[in-house]
Design a protein around this motif. Structure first.
Motif, PDB file in Angstrom:
ATOM      1  N   THR A  75       0.833  -1.201   0.000  1.00  0.00           N
ATOM      2  CA  THR A  75       0.000   0.000   0.000  1.00  0.00           C
ATOM      3  C   THR A  75       0.872   1.257   0.000  1.00  0.00           C
ATOM      4  N   ARG A  80       8.522  -0.597   5.741  1.00  0.00           N
ATOM      5  CA  ARG A  80       7.987   0.022   6.951  1.00  0.00           C
ATOM      6  C   ARG A  80       8.276  -0.831   8.171  1.00  0.00           C
ATOM      7  N   CYS A  93       0.096   2.569   7.550  1.00  0.00           N
ATOM      8  CA  CYS A  93      -1.259   2.460   6.989  1.00  0.00           C
ATOM      9  C   CYS A  93      -2.048   1.274   7.544  1.00  0.00           C
TER      10      CYS A  93
END
Ligand SMILES: [Zn+2]
Length: 114
Positions: A75, A80, A93
């Motif tokens: 996404t 991350r 997210c």
């Protein structure tokens, strides 16, 4: 004693590298450790202290660098960190992913020698 065999393996790697460096005195072993490696830092430290007594490197200290878990988030299109070890979701997210790119590390990265 899972950790003891790992500690012995680490010392084998140290021995190999020390030979390349010309048989110097090893005073420190830098290790990258991820929480997904299945190895507990404290148990490994204890095992390393036992293992080094019977090795040529009784002065070698284990210097652990803990590596955080990171994932490749589709996404965000980026690498991350995760919400937690139990929740492998993107911390930005919230997308769940099983595409783990970091956190499984168990590797000797450098030696400190004299
Ligand atoms: Zn994301």
């Amino acid at each position: 004693m899972h950790e003891l065999s790992i500690a012995v393996t680490i010392l084998d790697i140290v021995a190999e590298e020390a030979v390349k460096l010309g048989e110097c005195r090893v005073v420190g072993v830098h290790l990258k450790l991820g929480p997904l490696s299945g190895v507990a830092q404290e148990a490994l430290r204890g095992a390393f202290e036992i293992a080094r007594e019977n090795s040529p490197y009784p002065d070698a200290k284990l210097l652990v660098e803990l590596v955080p878990i990171s994932i490749s988030c589709l996404t965000c299109g980026a690498t991350r960190s995760v919400v937690s070890m139990q929740q492998l979701c993107c911390s930005v997210c919230g997308t769940f992913t099983s595409d783990i790119v970091g956190g499984r590390e168990l590797e000797v990265t450098a030696l400190e020698v004299e």
